[in-house]
Design a protein around this motif. Structure first.
Motif, PDB file in Angstrom:
ATOM      1  N   GLU A  21       0.832  -1.211   0.000  1.00 35.47           N
ATOM      2  CA  GLU A  21       0.000   0.000   0.000  1.00 35.47           C
ATOM      3  C   GLU A  21       0.865   1.260   0.000  1.00 35.47           C
ATOM      4  O   GLU A  21       0.623   2.193  -0.772  1.00 35.47           O
ATOM      5  N   GLN A  22       1.882   1.291   0.843  1.00 36.17           N
ATOM      6  CA  GLN A  22       2.760   2.456   0.901  1.00 36.17           C
ATOM      7  C   GLN A  22       3.556   2.628  -0.389  1.00 36.17           C
ATOM      8  O   GLN A  22       3.771   3.750  -0.849  1.00 36.17           O
ATOM      9  N   ALA A  23       3.984   1.531  -0.974  1.00 36.78           N
ATOM     10  CA  ALA A  23       4.733   1.609  -2.232  1.00 36.78           C
ATOM     11  C   ALA A  23       3.855   2.177  -3.343  1.00 36.78           C
ATOM     12  O   ALA A  23       4.310   2.997  -4.136  1.00 36.78           O
ATOM     13  N   SER A  24       2.608   1.761  -3.398  1.00 38.41           N
ATOM     14  CA  SER A  24       1.723   2.259  -4.455  1.00 38.41           C
ATOM     15  C   SER A  24       1.433   3.744  -4.279  1.00 38.41           C
ATOM     16  O   SER A  24       1.295   4.474  -5.250  1.00 38.41           O
ATOM     17  N   ARG A  25       1.355   4.206  -3.050  1.00 38.90           N
ATOM     18  CA  ARG A  25       1.137   5.639  -2.798  1.00 38.90           C
ATOM     19  C   ARG A  25       2.325   6.462  -3.262  1.00 38.90           C
ATOM     20  O   ARG A  25       2.170   7.536  -3.831  1.00 38.90           O
ATOM     21  N   SER A  26       3.522   5.978  -2.993  1.00 40.69           N
ATOM     22  CA  SER A  26       4.716   6.760  -3.303  1.00 40.69           C
ATOM     23  C   SER A  26       5.025   6.787  -4.790  1.00 40.69           C
ATOM     24  O   SER A  26       5.766   7.645  -5.249  1.00 40.69           O
ATOM     25  N   LEU A  27       4.456   5.885  -5.564  1.00 37.91           N
ATOM     26  CA  LEU A  27       4.714   5.875  -7.006  1.00 37.91           C
ATOM     27  C   LEU A  27       4.134   7.096  -7.702  1.00 37.91           C
ATOM     28  O   LEU A  27       4.604   7.496  -8.760  1.00 37.91           O
ATOM     29  N   SER A  28       3.107   7.683  -7.119  1.00 36.19           N
ATOM     30  CA  SER A  28       2.477   8.832  -7.761  1.00 36.19           C
ATOM     31  C   SER A  28       3.254  10.133  -7.530  1.00 36.19           C
ATOM     32  O   SER A  28       2.929  11.150  -8.111  1.00 36.19           O
ATOM     33  N   LYS A  29       4.276  10.086  -6.687  1.00 36.09           N
ATOM     34  CA  LYS A  29       5.066  11.277  -6.375  1.00 36.09           C
ATOM     35  C   LYS A  29       6.442  11.173  -7.029  1.00 36.09           C
ATOM     36  O   LYS A  29       7.235  10.323  -6.653  1.00 36.09           O
ATOM     37  N   PRO A  30       6.730  12.013  -8.010  1.00 35.25           N
ATOM     38  CA  PRO A  30       8.052  11.945  -8.638  1.00 35.25           C
ATOM     39  C   PRO A  30       9.141  12.370  -7.652  1.00 35.25           C
ATOM     40  O   PRO A  30       8.974  13.310  -6.890  1.00 35.25           O
ATOM     41  N   SER A  31      10.225  11.612  -7.641  1.00 37.60           N
ATOM     42  CA  SER A  31      11.351  11.963  -6.781  1.00 37.60           C
ATOM     43  C   SER A  31      12.605  11.279  -7.298  1.00 37.60           C
ATOM     44  O   SER A  31      12.549  10.392  -8.139  1.00 37.60           O
ATOM     45  N   SER A  32      13.715  11.698  -6.757  1.00 34.65           N
ATOM     46  CA  SER A  32      14.982  11.087  -7.150  1.00 34.65           C
ATOM     47  C   SER A  32      15.217   9.838  -6.312  1.00 34.65           C
ATOM     48  O   SER A  32      14.613   9.658  -5.263  1.00 34.65           O
ATOM     49  N   PRO A  33      16.112   8.963  -6.775  1.00 34.90           N
ATOM     50  CA  PRO A  33      16.418   7.748  -6.015  1.00 34.90           C
ATOM     51  C   PRO A  33      16.969   8.068  -4.629  1.00 34.90           C
ATOM     52  O   PRO A  33      17.543   9.128  -4.403  1.00 34.90           O
ATOM     53  N   GLY A  34      16.806   7.129  -3.713  1.00 32.16           N
ATOM     54  CA  GLY A  34      17.342   7.283  -2.366  1.00 32.16           C
ATOM     55  C   GLY A  34      18.817   6.946  -2.317  1.00 32.16           C
ATOM     56  O   GLY A  34      19.472   6.782  -3.355  1.00 32.16           O
ATOM     57  N   SER A  35      19.332   6.791  -1.116  1.00 34.70           N
ATOM     58  CA  SER A  35      20.760   6.528  -0.947  1.00 34.70           C
ATOM     59  C   SER A  35      21.174   5.179  -1.529  1.00 34.70           C
ATOM     60  O   SER A  35      22.341   4.960  -1.823  1.00 34.70           O
ATOM     61  N   ASP A  36      20.206   4.286  -1.718  1.00 30.52           N
ATOM     62  CA  ASP A  36      20.509   2.983  -2.321  1.00 30.52           C
ATOM     63  C   ASP A  36      20.573   3.062  -3.842  1.00 30.52           C
ATOM     64  O   ASP A  36      20.946   2.105  -4.502  1.00 30.52           O
ATOM     65  N   GLY A  37      20.191   4.218  -4.397  1.00 31.97           N
ATOM     66  CA  GLY A  37      20.237   4.406  -5.842  1.00 31.97           C
ATOM     67  C   GLY A  37      19.038   3.832  -6.579  1.00 31.97           C
ATOM     68  O   GLY A  37      18.969   3.889  -7.798  1.00 31.97           O
ATOM     69  N   LEU A  38      18.087   3.287  -5.836  1.00 30.18           N
ATOM     70  CA  LEU A  38      16.910   2.677  -6.468  1.00 30.18           C
ATOM     71  C   LEU A  38      15.751   3.668  -6.478  1.00 30.18           C
ATOM     72  O   LEU A  38      15.368   4.198  -5.442  1.00 30.18           O
ATOM     73  N   GLY A  39      15.196   3.883  -7.650  1.00 25.38           N
ATOM     74  CA  GLY A  39      14.042   4.761  -7.774  1.00 25.38           C
ATOM     75  C   GLY A  39      12.750   4.000  -7.517  1.00 25.38           C
ATOM     76  O   GLY A  39      12.727   2.774  -7.469  1.00 25.38           O
ATOM     77  N   TYR A  40      11.677   4.734  -7.351  1.00 26.25           N
ATOM     78  CA  TYR A  40      10.384   4.110  -7.076  1.00 26.25           C
ATOM     79  C   TYR A  40       9.912   3.142  -8.159  1.00 26.25           C
ATOM     80  O   TYR A  40       9.309   2.125  -7.843  1.00 26.25           O
ATOM     81  N   PRO A  41      10.157   3.416  -9.441  1.00 27.12           N
ATOM     82  CA  PRO A  41       9.717   2.427 -10.446  1.00 27.12           C
ATOM     83  C   PRO A  41      10.349   1.052 -10.231  1.00 27.12           C
ATOM     84  O   PRO A  41       9.695   0.026 -10.396  1.00 27.12           O
ATOM     85  N   TYR A  42      11.620   1.022  -9.815  1.00 24.82           N
ATOM     86  CA  TYR A  42      12.273  -0.255  -9.554  1.00 24.82           C
ATOM     87  C   TYR A  42      11.644  -0.937  -8.342  1.00 24.82           C
ATOM     88  O   TYR A  42      11.378  -2.133  -8.337  1.00 24.82           O
ATOM     89  N   ILE A  43      11.421  -0.172  -7.309  1.00 25.29           N
ATOM     90  CA  ILE A  43      10.826  -0.733  -6.093  1.00 25.29           C
ATOM     91  C   ILE A  43       9.423  -1.252  -6.387  1.00 25.29           C
ATOM     92  O   ILE A  43       8.999  -2.273  -5.844  1.00 25.29           O
ATOM     93  N   ALA A  44       8.692  -0.576  -7.268  1.00 27.78           N
ATOM     94  CA  ALA A  44       7.351  -1.047  -7.630  1.00 27.78           C
ATOM     95  C   ALA A  44       7.417  -2.431  -8.266  1.00 27.78           C
ATOM     96  O   ALA A  44       6.524  -3.261  -8.056  1.00 27.78           O
ATOM     97  N   LEU A  45       8.475  -2.695  -9.024  1.00 27.78           N
ATOM     98  CA  LEU A  45       8.632  -4.026  -9.616  1.00 27.78           C
ATOM     99  C   LEU A  45       8.742  -5.095  -8.536  1.00 27.78           C
ATOM    100  O   LEU A  45       8.205  -6.195  -8.681  1.00 27.78           O
ATOM    101  N   LEU A  46       9.427  -4.781  -7.457  1.00 31.92           N
ATOM    102  CA  LEU A  46       9.549  -5.738  -6.352  1.00 31.92           C
ATOM    103  C   LEU A  46       8.187  -6.065  -5.748  1.00 31.92           C
ATOM    104  O   LEU A  46       7.888  -7.214  -5.448  1.00 31.92           O
ATOM    105  N   PHE A  47       7.371  -5.041  -5.576  1.00 33.10           N
ATOM    106  CA  PHE A  47       6.071  -5.235  -4.938  1.00 33.10           C
ATOM    107  C   PHE A  47       5.029  -5.829  -5.883  1.00 33.10           C
ATOM    108  O   PHE A  47       3.999  -6.318  -5.433  1.00 33.10           O
ATOM    109  N   ASN A  48       5.286  -5.776  -7.154  1.00 29.29           N
ATOM    110  CA  ASN A  48       4.336  -6.336  -8.123  1.00 29.29           C
ATOM    111  C   ASN A  48       4.704  -7.749  -8.545  1.00 29.29           C
ATOM    112  O   ASN A  48       4.076  -8.301  -9.430  1.00 29.29           O
ATOM    113  N   ASN A  49       5.714  -8.334  -7.923  1.00 31.91           N
ATOM    114  CA  ASN A  49       6.131  -9.686  -8.248  1.00 31.91           C
ATOM    115  C   ASN A  49       5.845 -10.590  -7.042  1.00 31.91           C
ATOM    116  O   ASN A  49       6.585 -10.574  -6.061  1.00 31.91           O
ATOM    117  N   PRO A  50       4.766 -11.389  -7.111  1.00 28.79           N
ATOM    118  CA  PRO A  50       4.382 -12.222  -5.963  1.00 28.79           C
ATOM    119  C   PRO A  50       5.476 -13.185  -5.514  1.00 28.79           C
ATOM    120  O   PRO A  50       5.546 -13.539  -4.336  1.00 28.79           O
TER     121      PRO A  50
END
Length: 76
Positions: A21-50
């Motif tokens: 739920e939190q990942a889906s909320r944050s996808l609608s907000k454009p931002s730069s990658p965090g300190s890990d270098g991973l942007g939200y689109p990449y993280i969304a892939l993790l949450f969309n893969n059962p």
């Protein structure tokens, strides 16, 4: 400061639905990658893969205990 009930609530294991739920909320907000270098689109892939659900939960819950995942790439 937090009272004991709030402290207990914050120390409960994270459940997948909360993360998703939190990942889906944050996808609608454009931002730069965090300190890990991973942007939200990449993280969304993790949450969309059962198939990754258990791994994602383990990493987040380990982080609550202060356990860091190993580096993605070994340095030589």
């Amino acid at each position: 400061t937090l009272d004991s009930d709030d402290q207990e609530l914050l120390s409960l294991p994270i459940v997948y639905n909360e993360l998703s739920e939190q990942a889906s909320r944050s996808l609608s907000k454009p931002s730069s990658p965090g300190s890990d270098g991973l942007g939200y689109p990449y993280i969304a892939l993790l949450f969309n893969n059962p198939r990754l659900e258990n791994l994602v939960l383990q990493v987040y819950n380990d982080a609550l205990l202060g356990i860091s995942p190993p580096p993605l790439l070994a340095r030589h």
